[in-house]
Design a protein around this motif. Structure first.
Motif, mmCIF file in Angstrom:
data_model
loop_
_atom_site.group_PDB
_atom_site.id
_atom_site.type_symbol
_atom_site.label_atom_id
_atom_site.label_comp_id
_atom_site.label_asym_id
_atom_site.label_seq_id
_atom_site.Cartn_x
_atom_site.Cartn_y
_atom_site.Cartn_z
ATOM 1 N N UNK A 151 30.909 45.250 43.693
ATOM 2 C CA UNK A 151 31.709 44.917 43.401
ATOM 3 C C UNK A 151 32.437 44.669 44.853
ATOM 4 N N UNK A 152 32.352 45.172 45.882
ATOM 5 C CA UNK A 152 32.954 45.004 47.255
ATOM 6 C C UNK A 152 32.512 43.296 47.456
ATOM 7 N N UNK A 153 31.460 43.684 47.201
ATOM 8 C CA UNK A 153 30.439 42.522 48.210
ATOM 9 C C UNK A 153 30.695 40.912 47.124
ATOM 10 N N UNK A 154 31.225 40.969 46.075
ATOM 11 C CA UNK A 154 31.135 40.257 45.168
ATOM 12 C C UNK A 154 33.091 39.684 45.171
ATOM 13 N N UNK A 155 33.923 40.551 45.929
ATOM 14 C CA UNK A 155 35.082 40.200 45.990
ATOM 15 C C UNK A 155 35.510 41.103 44.341
ATOM 16 N N UNK A 156 34.635 41.716 43.826
ATOM 17 C CA UNK A 156 35.630 42.676 43.168
ATOM 18 C C UNK A 156 35.558 43.926 42.869
ATOM 19 N N UNK A 157 36.306 44.627 41.638
ATOM 20 C CA UNK A 157 36.691 45.918 41.896
ATOM 21 C C UNK A 157 35.741 46.784 41.163
ATOM 22 N N UNK A 158 35.866 47.831 41.669
ATOM 23 C CA UNK A 158 35.075 49.652 40.864
ATOM 24 C C UNK A 158 36.059 49.843 40.616
ATOM 25 N N UNK A 159 36.888 50.039 39.012
ATOM 26 C CA UNK A 159 38.019 50.673 38.177
ATOM 27 C C UNK A 159 37.062 52.045 38.163
ATOM 28 N N UNK A 160 37.683 52.884 38.502
ATOM 29 C CA UNK A 160 37.095 54.046 37.490
ATOM 30 C C UNK A 160 38.741 55.167 36.948
ATOM 31 N N UNK A 161 38.375 54.781 36.159
ATOM 32 C CA UNK A 161 39.729 55.460 34.494
ATOM 33 C C UNK A 161 38.965 56.500 33.422
ATOM 34 N N UNK A 162 39.906 57.356 32.484
ATOM 35 C CA UNK A 162 39.565 57.868 31.908
ATOM 36 C C UNK A 162 39.211 56.848 30.573
ATOM 37 N N UNK A 163 38.509 57.350 29.490
ATOM 38 C CA UNK A 163 38.719 56.508 27.930
ATOM 39 C C UNK A 163 39.726 56.665 27.816
ATOM 40 N N UNK A 164 40.548 57.303 27.953
ATOM 41 C CA UNK A 164 41.658 57.555 27.587
ATOM 42 C C UNK A 164 42.611 56.605 28.022
ATOM 43 N N UNK A 165 42.417 56.609 29.526
ATOM 44 C CA UNK A 165 43.358 55.525 30.270
ATOM 45 C C UNK A 165 42.608 53.897 30.650
ATOM 46 N N UNK A 166 41.668 53.666 29.342
ATOM 47 C CA UNK A 166 41.064 52.774 30.185
ATOM 48 C C UNK A 166 41.820 50.840 29.269
ATOM 49 N N UNK A 167 42.576 51.574 28.294
ATOM 50 C CA UNK A 167 43.592 50.636 28.113
ATOM 51 C C UNK A 167 44.333 49.840 28.493
ATOM 52 N N UNK A 168 44.742 50.714 29.377
ATOM 53 C CA UNK A 168 45.736 50.908 30.728
ATOM 54 C C UNK A 168 45.982 49.821 31.823
ATOM 55 N N UNK A 169 44.271 49.946 32.210
ATOM 56 C CA UNK A 169 43.343 49.509 33.553
ATOM 57 C C UNK A 169 42.592 47.975 33.410
ATOM 58 N N UNK A 170 43.100 47.658 31.626
ATOM 59 C CA UNK A 170 41.619 46.696 31.426
ATOM 60 C C UNK A 170 42.951 45.111 31.504
ATOM 61 N N UNK A 171 44.548 44.787 31.650
ATOM 62 C CA UNK A 171 45.300 43.881 32.495
ATOM 63 C C UNK A 171 44.586 43.425 33.087
ATOM 64 N N UNK A 172 44.037 43.669 33.979
ATOM 65 C CA UNK A 172 42.700 43.577 34.981
ATOM 66 C C UNK A 172 42.485 41.587 34.146
ATOM 67 N N UNK A 173 42.260 42.231 33.115
ATOM 68 C CA UNK A 173 40.752 41.426 32.523
ATOM 69 C C UNK A 173 41.881 39.591 32.678
ATOM 70 N N UNK A 174 43.028 39.818 32.398
ATOM 71 C CA UNK A 174 43.927 38.610 31.791
ATOM 72 C C UNK A 174 44.636 38.351 32.901
ATOM 73 N N UNK A 175 44.552 39.128 33.669
ATOM 74 C CA UNK A 175 44.984 38.354 35.336
ATOM 75 C C UNK A 175 43.909 38.139 36.138
ATOM 76 N N UNK A 176 42.469 38.009 35.723
ATOM 77 C CA UNK A 176 41.284 37.565 36.566
ATOM 78 C C UNK A 176 41.242 36.195 35.842
ATOM 79 N N UNK A 177 41.343 36.297 34.742
ATOM 80 C CA UNK A 177 40.654 35.323 33.928
ATOM 81 C C UNK A 177 41.645 34.140 34.028
ATOM 82 N N UNK A 178 42.554 34.199 34.827
ATOM 83 C CA UNK A 178 43.714 32.905 34.601
ATOM 84 C C UNK A 178 43.129 31.311 35.041
ATOM 85 N N UNK A 179 43.636 30.356 35.215
ATOM 86 C CA UNK A 179 42.970 29.657 35.894
ATOM 87 C C UNK A 179 43.733 29.504 37.216
ATOM 88 N N UNK A 180 43.660 29.022 38.372
ATOM 89 C CA UNK A 180 43.218 28.595 39.711
ATOM 90 C C UNK A 180 44.476 29.651 40.678
#
Length: 799
Positions: A459-488
């Motif tokens: 993750x660090x080599x690529x400039x990405x993030x290694x996000x560790x959460x519980x399964x219950x917390x996963x819905x709170x962490x997936x906002x990173x997907x929407x943020x990171x796939x936006x344009x520009x």
């Protein structure tokens, strides 16, 4: 141990002997391959956009000439210019690399009157382009198209087509059903001797009168009696009677008085080639191949489908559905949808589509099952994603298990560097607590896989993030997907600290930047944000005057209220952490490491290995987003330290800059660029700063692979791959592992002796299976493990 990786997919032959065609770059009023290709691509792409707009009842106002990448992208209503820059650069570099790869192959340059073989290079290559387009492999299609352009363009410089009075392209070059017409045979004299400026009329009059097509001979110590030569210092045949030459490569060439006409017709021929590809592909596919799209980045999911991942898969389905439905028809709609499931022992199949409904159906069909022995084939799935997704993609890997196929770590890291893609890992559950099946060896404990450090490193080599959460917390962490796939999306700051300590960082927010977000991954990091006006806010303040802070698992997301100026971050942590600040802006940059070669023009070629500490480091920088951007500073910033290496910046035109660094110490670096944007009228220039997402590696070791035969791999015929490993440091016995992504039979030496400060050579043989479909791609991987301190792989890029 030191691991080095060579990725080979085409011929690699590095020579240092000047050029065989138009100059690579413009010089002294002459035009080179870069210029001819640039102009043809801009003009053709703009025309396609105008035609598409007209069919939709819209009106495109052509931008003023000279056309630029920015003006054409804007006229085409593209979501940005970055992908257009990248696509155009792919074609231009593949074009000029023909002079390096095929220097002594006359058919690639229409030398030695190789009309039949030269035309075959073009028509066979064009068939490959169309095959790749049919497969949906747009990246390979445009790279092959770029290499064909070189041969097409050289025809007008090396033949007498222009001397015969032609002002239009020779249509038969790209038509297999048409012949060249009246061409000279090997026994027909074509030239008389001449010297320098006296070469204007050296072609024999009967050749011109009878409209006979000829080309010059190049490079050999002999030529058929009476034949014309190419001409120039690198051409040995030009000293043999008849002396002189007929090339029109630049204004100072033997027939340089026709250089301008030759480049004009070569550009028209390049446009003709592009129009042929357009006609086959259709306008929409053609524009996507050229990097013109109203869509955003690809959305790529690599998903663990083992039995414990039911909740995670359900969340992936929910997130994908929300993103797809909310972005249909907008500038943030993904350009591709890519899905790769994995567990153990399987991975795939790959789904790659532009249709969101097909993607939805594939994701909704995923079910969890199997994979009970803890480690999974996550790196195999990630490798497939990296070779399938467009360059600079954002990839999201979901798993609750460590990797079973850790032997692919070097290859995956090399692919990350090659494609400059960002990989985010969403890791759920308690790593190391998932139990093996009863009675099986404890593989997890034996491999030391209880800690997902490998994922963090990638993750660090690529400039990405290694996000560790519980399964219950996963819905709170997936906002990173929407943020990171936006344009520009652009990177303003990035840093890694593997040994936590107090540290200070700064980043610049210019007027073009919006949606500034800071991410910090780590165990309980303490930080303070300081605005340009001097106001501060602690991480403990969830909602303050500067930002809102959200913490889930090891991820801290800081959504900042925009203030233009220089921000500061004060970090205080006793644990390792990864800090990244991103925003949205059209202003960004592309970079490649290049090497300078000797020759009559500025000889630059993409560096086919990682830069080494033993040689000077040179980069090609291209800024995107405006025609008014200047670069004032380029710095290599140590990724996990404070060391910085400054480079000298030289403008090359067209928003491209050459950066010379000198020798750079071994280590991992981010590329940081600073500059000014002077586009505003009667106002001070805007100062901007950007940083690369993926990091680069400077190494003591390099690995170079050379394919010595045709790049076509025939069934049951071995392909020889020569590789060389060089070191400036210690030597010793090195071990070799050669693989490929299609399971072809291979043989190779298992070890070599590498002496300190020297090179070691080896050969690997690969044989394609008889049932391999025509037109298939294969990636050959040569991995070398040598004595020395721990290091990451060095990369031999394909050519």
């Amino acid at each position: 141990m030191l691991s080095l990786v060579a990725l080979v997919s085409l011929i690699i032959l590095i020579l240092d002997n000047g050029v065989l065609g138009f100059l690579r770059f413009s010089k002294d009023g002459s035009k080179g391959h870069f210029d001819i290709t640039e102009e043809a691509v801009l003009e053709t792409t703009l025309q396609v956009c105008i035609d598409v707009a007209n069919t939709e009842g819209q009106n495109v106002i052509p931008p003023p000439k000279p056309l630029t990448t920015e003006s054409v992208a804007q006229a085409c209503s593209s979501s940005g210019s970055e992908s257009f820059h990248r696509a155009k650069g792919d074609m231009k570099w593949k074009n000029v690399n023909v002079d390096i790869i095929h220097f002594f192959n006359p058919e690639y340059h229409f030398d030695n009157e190789e009309f039949v073989r030269g035309k075959k290079v073009i028509t066979d290559g064009l068939a490959v382009v169309k095959y790749k387009l049919k497969q949906g492999n747009l990246e390979d299609a445009r790279e092959k198209l770029g290499s064909i352009m070189h041969t097409v363009q050289d025809f007008y410089s090396h033949s007498n087509w222009i001397e015969l009075g032609n002002k239009l392209p020779h249509l038969s070059l790209i038509r297999s059903d048409l012949s060249f017409g009246n061409v000279a045979d090997k026994s027909t004299p074509t030239c008389q001797s001449c010297v320098d400026d006296d070469c204007h009329n050296n072609i024999l009059q009967n050749i011109l009168r009878d409209n006979i097509l000829i080309t010059g001979y190049f490079g050999q110590k002999s030529k058929p009696m009476g034949k014309c030569s190419h001409g120039g210092l690198a051409d040995l045949t030009s000293r043999i009677e008849p002396t002189g030459g007929i090339n029109k490569d630049d204004l100072k060439s033997s027939h340089g008085f026709l250089h301008a006409t030759a480049t004009d017709v070569a550009k028209a021929a390049t446009r003709q080639l592009l129009e042929d590809v357009r006609s086959f592909a259709g306008d929409r596919t053609f524009l996507r191949m050229m990097g013109i799209s109203r869509r955003s980045k690809a959305m790529c999911f690599v998903i663990d489908t083992s039995v414990s991942m039911s909740e995670d898969i359900a969340e992936v389905k929910r997130v994908a559905s929300v993103i797809i439905d909310s972005r249909r028809g907008t500038a943030n709609e993904p350009s591709y949808y890519i899905l790769i499931p994995f567990n153990d022992p399987d991975f795939g199949p790959l789904t790659k589509t532009t249709d969101p409904d097909i993607f939805k159906a594939q994701i909704n069909s995923l079910t969890a099952g199997g994979g009970g022995d803890f480690p999974e084939m996550s790196l195999s799935g990630l490798q497939l994603a990296l070779t399938s997704a467009p360059p600079s993609s954002e990839i999201f890997l979901f798993t609750d298990a460590v990797a079973k196929d850790t032997y692919l770590a070097g290859t995956v890291l090399a692919l990350i560097e090659q494609h400059k893609s960002v990989v985010h890992f969403l890791l759920t559950g308690s790593f190391g607590e998932r139990r093996r099946r009863s009675g099986e060896p404890d593989q997890a404990s034996q491999m030391g896989v209880l800690d997902p450090q490998l994922y963090r490193n990638l993750a660090q080599a690529s400039g990405g993030l290694a996000i560790q959460v519980t399964k219950a917390q996963l819905p709170e962490a997936t906002s990173i997907i929407s943020d990171s796939t936006s344009s520009n999306l652009v990177t303003l700051l990035q840093a890694v600290r593997n040994h936590g300590k107090a540290d200070h960082f700064s980043f610049l927010v210019d007027e073009s930047v919006t949606n500034v977000t800071m991410y910090v991954t780590g165990s309980f990091p303490s930080f303070t944000l300081i605005s340009p006006s001097g106001v501060s806010q602690s991480h403990r303040v969830v909602s303050g005057s500067l930002a809102t802070v959200k913490t889930v698992g090891n991820l801290n997301t800081v959504k900042m209220i925009k203030q233009v100026g220089l921000w500061a971050i004060r970090m205080d942590s006793s644990e390792p952490y990864h800090l990244k600040v991103v925003g949205k802006s059209v202003i960004n940059f592309l970079f490649d490491f290049v090497e300078e070669t000797q020759g009559p023009d500025l000889g630059l070629s993409i560096l086919n290995t990682r830069p080494t500490s033993a040689s000077n480091t040179t980069m090609m920088i291209t800024v995107t987003g405006s025609d008014s951007l200047e670069v004032t500073e380029v710095v290599l910033v140590e990724s996990s330290g404070a060391q910085e290496v400054n480079g000298s910046v030289e403008p090359l035109g067209g928003r491209s800059f050459l950066v010379r660094m000198g020798r750079v110490p071994v280590g991992d670096y981010w590329v940081r660029l600073s500059g000014v944007n002077s586009s505003r009228v009667r106002a001070a220039p805007i100062i901007y700063r950007r940083q690369s997402s993926t990091r680069v590696r400077i190494s003591d070791f390099t690995v170079m692979a050379v394919v010595t035969c045709n790049s076509d791999l025939s069934p049951e015929e071995p392909l020889s791959v020569f590789f060389t490993v060089s070191t400036n440091g210690m030597g010793g016995h090195i071990t070799i592992q050669a693989t490929n992504d299609r399971g072809f039979t291979s043989s190779f030496p298992t070890s070599l002796l590498l002496e300190a400060g020297t090179s070691a050579k080896g050969t690997a043989l690969f044989t394609a299976s008889t049932n391999t479909p025509m037109g298939s791609d294969v990636t050959l991987i040569v991995e070398v493990t040598a004595p020395g301190p721990a290091d990451s792989p060095a990369l031999q890029r394909d050519c």
